[in-house]
Design a protein around this motif. Structure first.
Motif, PDB file in Angstrom:
ATOM      1  N   LYS A 110      20.672   0.752  -0.427  1.00 39.08           N
ATOM      2  CA  LYS A 110      19.911   0.507   0.795  1.00 39.08           C
ATOM      3  C   LYS A 110      18.423   0.729   0.549  1.00 39.08           C
ATOM      4  O   LYS A 110      18.031   1.607  -0.217  1.00 39.08           O
ATOM      5  CB  LYS A 110      20.364   1.449   1.901  1.00 39.08           C
ATOM      6  N   VAL A 111      17.595  -0.053   1.211  1.00 36.10           N
ATOM      7  CA  VAL A 111      16.140   0.110   1.159  1.00 36.10           C
ATOM      8  C   VAL A 111      15.778   1.288   2.050  1.00 36.10           C
ATOM      9  O   VAL A 111      16.168   1.350   3.210  1.00 36.10           O
ATOM     10  CB  VAL A 111      15.425  -1.167   1.649  1.00 36.10           C
ATOM     11  N   ARG A 112      15.027   2.249   1.495  1.00 35.42           N
ATOM     12  CA  ARG A 112      14.596   3.438   2.234  1.00 35.42           C
ATOM     13  C   ARG A 112      13.274   3.118   2.943  1.00 35.42           C
ATOM     14  O   ARG A 112      12.278   2.840   2.296  1.00 35.42           O
ATOM     15  CB  ARG A 112      14.433   4.621   1.278  1.00 35.42           C
ATOM     16  N   VAL A 113      13.295   3.161   4.289  1.00 34.26           N
ATOM     17  CA  VAL A 113      12.159   2.696   5.082  1.00 34.26           C
ATOM     18  C   VAL A 113      11.607   3.823   5.959  1.00 34.26           C
ATOM     19  O   VAL A 113      12.368   4.587   6.560  1.00 34.26           O
ATOM     20  CB  VAL A 113      12.579   1.508   5.985  1.00 34.26           C
ATOM     21  N   GLY A 114      10.275   3.876   6.024  1.00 35.58           N
ATOM     22  CA  GLY A 114       9.584   4.762   6.950  1.00 35.58           C
ATOM     23  C   GLY A 114       8.858   3.934   7.987  1.00 35.58           C
ATOM     24  O   GLY A 114       8.455   2.794   7.713  1.00 35.58           O
ATOM     25  N   VAL A 115       8.689   4.494   9.176  1.00 38.07           N
ATOM     26  CA  VAL A 115       8.007   3.792  10.259  1.00 38.07           C
ATOM     27  C   VAL A 115       6.791   4.596  10.683  1.00 38.07           C
ATOM     28  O   VAL A 115       6.903   5.778  11.024  1.00 38.07           O
ATOM     29  CB  VAL A 115       8.945   3.569  11.473  1.00 38.07           C
ATOM     30  N   LEU A 116       5.632   3.957  10.650  1.00 39.95           N
ATOM     31  CA  LEU A 116       4.392   4.558  11.136  1.00 39.95           C
ATOM     32  C   LEU A 116       4.160   4.067  12.556  1.00 39.95           C
ATOM     33  O   LEU A 116       3.906   2.873  12.765  1.00 39.95           O
ATOM     34  CB  LEU A 116       3.213   4.166  10.241  1.00 39.95           C
ATOM     35  N   GLY A 117       4.287   4.966  13.507  1.00 42.51           N
ATOM     36  CA  GLY A 117       4.110   4.618  14.919  1.00 42.51           C
ATOM     37  C   GLY A 117       5.408   4.737  15.673  1.00 42.51           C
ATOM     38  O   GLY A 117       6.250   3.850  15.596  1.00 42.51           O
TER      39      GLY A 117
ATOM     40  N   MET B 233      10.330  13.841   9.912  1.00 43.30           N
ATOM     41  CA  MET B 233       9.258  13.545  10.861  1.00 43.30           C
ATOM     42  C   MET B 233       7.924  14.066  10.330  1.00 43.30           C
ATOM     43  O   MET B 233       7.863  15.169   9.789  1.00 43.30           O
ATOM     44  CB  MET B 233       9.542  14.205  12.214  1.00 43.30           C
ATOM     45  N   PHE B 234       6.881  13.273  10.521  1.00 40.86           N
ATOM     46  CA  PHE B 234       5.544  13.632  10.047  1.00 40.86           C
ATOM     47  C   PHE B 234       4.508  13.371  11.126  1.00 40.86           C
ATOM     48  O   PHE B 234       4.550  12.341  11.792  1.00 40.86           O
ATOM     49  CB  PHE B 234       5.153  12.793   8.824  1.00 40.86           C
TER      50      PHE B 234
ATOM     51  N   GLU C 207       0.887  13.061   4.337  1.00 36.01           N
ATOM     52  CA  GLU C 207       2.173  13.649   3.947  1.00 36.01           C
ATOM     53  C   GLU C 207       3.300  12.621   4.045  1.00 36.01           C
ATOM     54  O   GLU C 207       4.196  12.589   3.198  1.00 36.01           O
ATOM     55  CB  GLU C 207       2.484  14.863   4.813  1.00 36.01           C
ATOM     56  N   PHE C 208       3.243  11.799   5.070  1.00 39.00           N
ATOM     57  CA  PHE C 208       4.228  10.726   5.253  1.00 39.00           C
ATOM     58  C   PHE C 208       4.267   9.816   4.027  1.00 39.00           C
ATOM     59  O   PHE C 208       5.341   9.485   3.525  1.00 39.00           O
ATOM     60  CB  PHE C 208       3.855   9.945   6.520  1.00 39.00           C
ATOM     61  N   LEU C 209       3.106   9.421   3.539  1.00 38.74           N
ATOM     62  CA  LEU C 209       3.055   8.511   2.388  1.00 38.74           C
ATOM     63  C   LEU C 209       3.577   9.137   1.100  1.00 38.74           C
ATOM     64  O   LEU C 209       3.958   8.419   0.179  1.00 38.74           O
ATOM     65  CB  LEU C 209       1.627   8.007   2.168  1.00 38.74           C
ATOM     66  N   GLN C 210       3.612  10.455   1.034  1.00 38.61           N
ATOM     67  CA  GLN C 210       4.119  11.140  -0.157  1.00 38.61           C
ATOM     68  C   GLN C 210       5.652  11.194  -0.179  1.00 38.61           C
ATOM     69  O   GLN C 210       6.247  11.471  -1.217  1.00 38.61           O
ATOM     70  CB  GLN C 210       3.558  12.569  -0.226  1.00 38.61           C
ATOM     71  N   TYR C 211       6.280  10.926   0.958  1.00 37.05           N
ATOM     72  CA  TYR C 211       7.735  10.986   1.043  1.00 37.05           C
ATOM     73  C   TYR C 211       8.343   9.802   0.291  1.00 37.05           C
ATOM     74  O   TYR C 211       7.797   8.690   0.322  1.00 37.05           O
ATOM     75  CB  TYR C 211       8.157  10.965   2.521  1.00 37.05           C
ATOM     76  N   PRO C 212       9.473  10.011  -0.400  1.00 33.19           N
ATOM     77  CA  PRO C 212      10.067   8.900  -1.171  1.00 33.19           C
ATOM     78  C   PRO C 212      10.654   7.802  -0.281  1.00 33.19           C
ATOM     79  O   PRO C 212      11.655   8.008   0.391  1.00 33.19           O
ATOM     80  CB  PRO C 212      11.148   9.589  -2.008  1.00 33.19           C
TER      81      PRO C 212
ATOM     82  N   VAL D 157       7.277   0.705   4.105  1.00 33.40           N
ATOM     83  CA  VAL D 157       6.715   1.314   5.314  1.00 33.40           C
ATOM     84  C   VAL D 157       6.462   0.206   6.328  1.00 33.40           C
ATOM     85  O   VAL D 157       5.866  -0.816   6.006  1.00 33.40           O
ATOM     86  CB  VAL D 157       5.399   2.063   5.012  1.00 33.40           C
ATOM     87  N   VAL D 158       6.927   0.427   7.549  1.00 27.17           N
ATOM     88  CA  VAL D 158       6.656  -0.485   8.653  1.00 27.17           C
ATOM     89  C   VAL D 158       5.437   0.052   9.389  1.00 27.17           C
ATOM     90  O   VAL D 158       5.422   1.206   9.818  1.00 27.17           O
ATOM     91  CB  VAL D 158       7.860  -0.567   9.614  1.00 27.17           C
ATOM     92  N   LEU D 159       4.406  -0.779   9.525  1.00 26.09           N
ATOM     93  CA  LEU D 159       3.207  -0.403  10.270  1.00 26.09           C
ATOM     94  C   LEU D 159       3.375  -0.828  11.721  1.00 26.09           C
ATOM     95  O   LEU D 159       3.308  -2.010  12.046  1.00 26.09           O
ATOM     96  CB  LEU D 159       1.967  -1.059   9.673  1.00 26.09           C
ATOM     97  N   ALA D 160       3.603   0.154  12.578  1.00 27.78           N
ATOM     98  CA  ALA D 160       3.784  -0.121  14.000  1.00 27.78           C
ATOM     99  C   ALA D 160       2.755   0.671  14.809  1.00 27.78           C
ATOM    100  O   ALA D 160       3.013   1.070  15.933  1.00 27.78           O
ATOM    101  CB  ALA D 160       5.204   0.239  14.422  1.00 27.78           C
TER     102      ALA D 160
END
Length: 80
Positions: free
Chosen positions: A3-10, A56-57, A62-67, A71-74
């Motif tokens: 699976k693709v590991r995704v983070g969401v900003l916003g 949660m960040f 710090e968020f960008l350092q997480y593996p 990243v979704v820019l919202a």
């Protein structure tokens, strides 16, 4: 397939994507970042209610350092 590991900003505008990622079979929501604490708390409750462990960040750095793989820019467009 991994699976693709995704983070969401916003956590406000990103709730649609957060909801989609929680139910995705191809991607995994791993992190959410928002500097506005009430929205971050709302996203945390949503993840807990859906039994998803998400980091949660409030700090973008710090968020960008997480593996993560993506990243979704919202956030606000002028912040991109």
């Amino acid at each position: 397939m991994k699976k693709v590991r995704v983070g969401v900003l916003g956590a406000g505008r990103g709730m649609t994507m957060i909801n989609q990622l929680i139910s995705s079979s191809d991607a995994e929501l791993v992190a959410i970042c928002d500097s506005f604490e009430p929205l971050l708390k709302k996203a945390r409750r949503f993840a807990q209610d859906n039994k998803v462990d998400v980091k949660m960040f409030s700090s973008f750095e710090e968020f960008l350092q997480y593996p993560m793989d993506a990243v979704v820019l919202a956030n606000f467009a002028n912040e991109h």
